[in-house]
Design a protein around this motif. Sequence first.
Motif, mmCIF file in Angstrom:
data_model
loop_
_atom_site.group_PDB
_atom_site.id
_atom_site.type_symbol
_atom_site.label_atom_id
_atom_site.label_comp_id
_atom_site.label_asym_id
_atom_site.label_seq_id
_atom_site.Cartn_x
_atom_site.Cartn_y
_atom_site.Cartn_z
ATOM 1 N N UNK A 74 5.192 -6.332 10.667
ATOM 2 C CA UNK A 74 5.103 -4.899 10.967
ATOM 3 C C UNK A 74 6.325 -4.159 10.431
ATOM 4 N N UNK A 75 7.502 -4.806 10.469
ATOM 5 C CA UNK A 75 8.698 -4.194 9.881
ATOM 6 C C UNK A 75 8.550 -4.080 8.372
ATOM 7 N N UNK A 76 7.928 -5.084 7.769
ATOM 8 C CA UNK A 76 7.680 -5.045 6.322
ATOM 9 C C UNK A 76 6.752 -3.888 5.967
ATOM 10 N N UNK A 77 5.695 -3.713 6.749
ATOM 11 C CA UNK A 77 4.760 -2.612 6.484
ATOM 12 C C UNK A 77 5.445 -1.269 6.664
ATOM 13 N N UNK A 78 6.317 -1.166 7.661
ATOM 14 C CA UNK A 78 7.047 0.076 7.877
ATOM 15 C C UNK A 78 7.976 0.364 6.701
ATOM 16 N N UNK A 79 8.561 -0.681 6.144
ATOM 17 C CA UNK A 79 9.406 -0.500 4.960
ATOM 18 C C UNK A 79 8.576 0.022 3.790
ATOM 19 N N UNK A 80 7.378 -0.521 3.627
ATOM 20 C CA UNK A 80 6.490 -0.035 2.580
ATOM 21 C C UNK A 80 6.131 1.427 2.812
ATOM 22 N N UNK A 81 6.046 1.829 4.080
ATOM 23 C CA UNK A 81 5.760 3.238 4.377
ATOM 24 C C UNK A 81 6.910 4.129 3.896
ATOM 25 N N UNK A 120 7.512 12.062 -6.941
ATOM 26 C CA UNK A 120 6.462 12.293 -7.929
ATOM 27 C C UNK A 120 5.432 13.339 -7.527
ATOM 28 N N UNK A 121 5.567 13.891 -6.336
ATOM 29 C CA UNK A 121 4.641 14.940 -5.915
ATOM 30 C C UNK A 121 3.442 14.394 -5.174
ATOM 31 N N UNK A 122 2.843 15.260 -4.361
ATOM 32 C CA UNK A 122 1.739 14.839 -3.499
ATOM 33 C C UNK A 122 0.536 14.357 -4.297
ATOM 34 N N UNK A 123 0.343 14.918 -5.478
ATOM 35 C CA UNK A 123 -0.836 14.529 -6.259
ATOM 36 C C UNK A 123 -0.751 13.094 -6.763
ATOM 37 N N UNK A 124 0.454 12.559 -6.827
ATOM 38 C CA UNK A 124 0.625 11.188 -7.293
ATOM 39 C C UNK A 124 0.570 10.176 -6.156
ATOM 40 N N UNK A 125 0.751 10.641 -4.931
ATOM 41 C CA UNK A 125 0.867 9.707 -3.815
ATOM 42 C C UNK A 125 -0.368 8.850 -3.648
ATOM 43 N N UNK A 126 -1.539 9.434 -3.908
ATOM 44 C CA UNK A 126 -2.777 8.689 -3.727
ATOM 45 C C UNK A 126 -2.904 7.538 -4.696
ATOM 46 N N UNK A 127 -2.114 7.568 -5.771
ATOM 47 C CA UNK A 127 -2.195 6.510 -6.765
ATOM 48 C C UNK A 127 -1.316 5.313 -6.437
ATOM 49 N N UNK A 128 -0.432 5.455 -5.441
ATOM 50 C CA UNK A 128 0.413 4.334 -5.061
ATOM 51 C C UNK A 128 -0.451 3.175 -4.592
ATOM 52 N N UNK A 129 -0.141 1.977 -5.082
ATOM 53 C CA UNK A 129 -0.915 0.804 -4.724
ATOM 54 C C UNK A 129 0.017 -0.300 -4.256
ATOM 55 N N UNK A 130 -0.511 -1.182 -3.413
ATOM 56 C CA UNK A 130 0.199 -2.373 -2.983
ATOM 57 C C UNK A 130 -0.475 -3.575 -3.620
ATOM 58 N N UNK A 131 0.265 -4.270 -4.477
ATOM 59 C CA UNK A 131 -0.212 -5.511 -5.070
ATOM 60 C C UNK A 131 0.235 -6.644 -4.155
ATOM 61 N N UNK A 169 8.884 3.430 1.398
ATOM 62 C CA UNK A 169 8.760 3.470 -0.060
ATOM 63 C C UNK A 169 7.689 4.470 -0.484
ATOM 64 N N UNK A 170 6.593 4.488 0.255
ATOM 65 C CA UNK A 170 5.502 5.427 -0.039
ATOM 66 C C UNK A 170 6.002 6.866 0.087
ATOM 67 N N UNK A 171 6.795 7.133 1.123
ATOM 68 C CA UNK A 171 7.328 8.474 1.330
ATOM 69 C C UNK A 171 8.287 8.859 0.206
ATOM 70 N N UNK A 172 9.155 7.930 -0.188
ATOM 71 C CA UNK A 172 10.085 8.193 -1.287
ATOM 72 C C UNK A 172 9.325 8.453 -2.586
ATOM 73 N N UNK A 173 8.285 7.678 -2.798
ATOM 74 C CA UNK A 173 7.489 7.844 -4.010
ATOM 75 C C UNK A 173 6.865 9.232 -4.052
ATOM 76 N N UNK A 174 6.345 9.672 -2.906
ATOM 77 C CA UNK A 174 5.708 10.989 -2.836
ATOM 78 C C UNK A 174 6.728 12.096 -3.102
ATOM 79 N N UNK A 175 7.932 11.949 -2.551
ATOM 80 C CA UNK A 175 8.967 12.954 -2.765
ATOM 81 C C UNK A 175 9.360 13.041 -4.233
ATOM 82 N N UNK A 215 -1.054 2.130 5.879
ATOM 83 C CA UNK A 215 -0.505 2.864 4.746
ATOM 84 C C UNK A 215 -1.514 3.815 4.120
ATOM 85 N N UNK A 216 -2.793 3.540 4.336
ATOM 86 C CA UNK A 216 -3.821 4.385 3.750
ATOM 87 C C UNK A 216 -3.836 4.327 2.240
#
Length: 459
Positions: free
Chosen positions: A125-132, A142-153, A134-140, A170-171
């Motif tokens: 759960x801490x790992x998933x929160x860390x990914x969250x 690259x913009x909201x339009x890019x956030x939906x393209x973030x993927x977890x491999x 990263x998702x927030x940083x990515x959105x900041x 993470x959605x």
Amino acid sequence: MASAERPSFKRRRISSSATDMQSTIQQPGSIKINVAGAYIIDHEVEDSSHGSNTSSPTGSQEGEEQSYQHHNRDIRLPNHTSIVSHVAADIGGSLAKVVYFSRENGNPESGGRLNFLSFETDKIDDCIEYLRHLQSKYQQANGATKAAELMVMATGGGAFKFYDRIKERLGVDVVREDEMECLIMGLDFFITEIPTEVFTYNDADPDNAVEYQEPREEVYPYLLVNIGSGVSMIKVSGPSQYQRIGGTSLGGGTLWGLLSLLTGARNFDDMLAMADKGENSAVDLLVGDIYGEGMGYEKIGLSERTIASSFGKVLKRKREAERSAEDGGDLSNGDASHSPEQPAAPADDKAVNLVGGGRMFKPEDISRSLLYAISNNIGQIAYLQSEKHNLQRIYFGGSFIRGHQQTIHTLSFAIKFWSKGAKQAYFLRHEGYLGAVGAFIKRRPPNWGRRGSVELVDV
């Protein structure tokens, strides 16, 4: 014959510019990693000159306890300017490893770096929160339009076990990749692309024990010995040509589990630290113990320090202690409580030798002995598999190693000893992240890299 065919309808073009890289993105988020000029960061130099760590997106304050461990060997990619819209996670039985890309100083033209983190899988759960974060940083960035393209491999057993949890929290899309394939892709990437990543170890020359290898193009065939909770041994004949040929259940999980019972250590790093301070001859039966002090069995290549039996002295010493107790001496074998007021045994008492807390054997000595036992066993099985399948190069990976000198020495020595010097063990500075890196670079067009960096373009 296929080798006689002439591809006259294609010509070669070398792609190197950021514009070319951007134009070759085949789908949102799929990207080529520009490894030109890549190097492994010396964090001690970086921290002293910059006074900051650019890899943590959480904004945690100094001194605040973190649930992850940052692997202090980021890979600097000074020429990678394209957007990276994914992170990768290799979730194993004991550890979850995360790899992600970050901008250098927030400036795309400055390139960036690959960051490496690990979490205990029990703290997923801490790992998933860390990914969250990263998702927030990515959105900041690259913009909201890019956030939906973030993927977890994701790869490893946890990619399936925790798939629903990661996707729900993470959605984002979670792409699961084959574990063995990711291991091989990650190792190939390190061997062929990253300078000073692969090294050999020879303590015959202590001042130059580590010898770094330059990236190489011809790598096949080889044996990968991946040491995690258990051990898998994989024969690799070419890109995407691999076969699991063996393994053993006696791996990192075995060492971790037994030492947690025998020593009370709370984590793997504490166990390795104890092993560094231990003396295995207090627990192991050595060849010199059998043939006499200063004697070995040189006729078959066994020195006096060679381990004849791991933990071979334990039963004998416990029986001596029992006989001493029957004669009126003190009996304490570590199984019963020991009063702190009870006087310690004399230093010259060979029958009973308590070391504190009612223990007959030091936790440090136990740790070193068991580390040697597990590592020697893995090394010998690896050699036998390499002989059976005619493989000269043996790469050791997995979180069991952790850059630990005694572990590396033991594995290297085992390969040299059993092969009589004919074979060599190879190690990596990111040994625990092969699967995570493999999953990360899966998010790019196939066959790209130093061996495939020349594109085929229709005329």
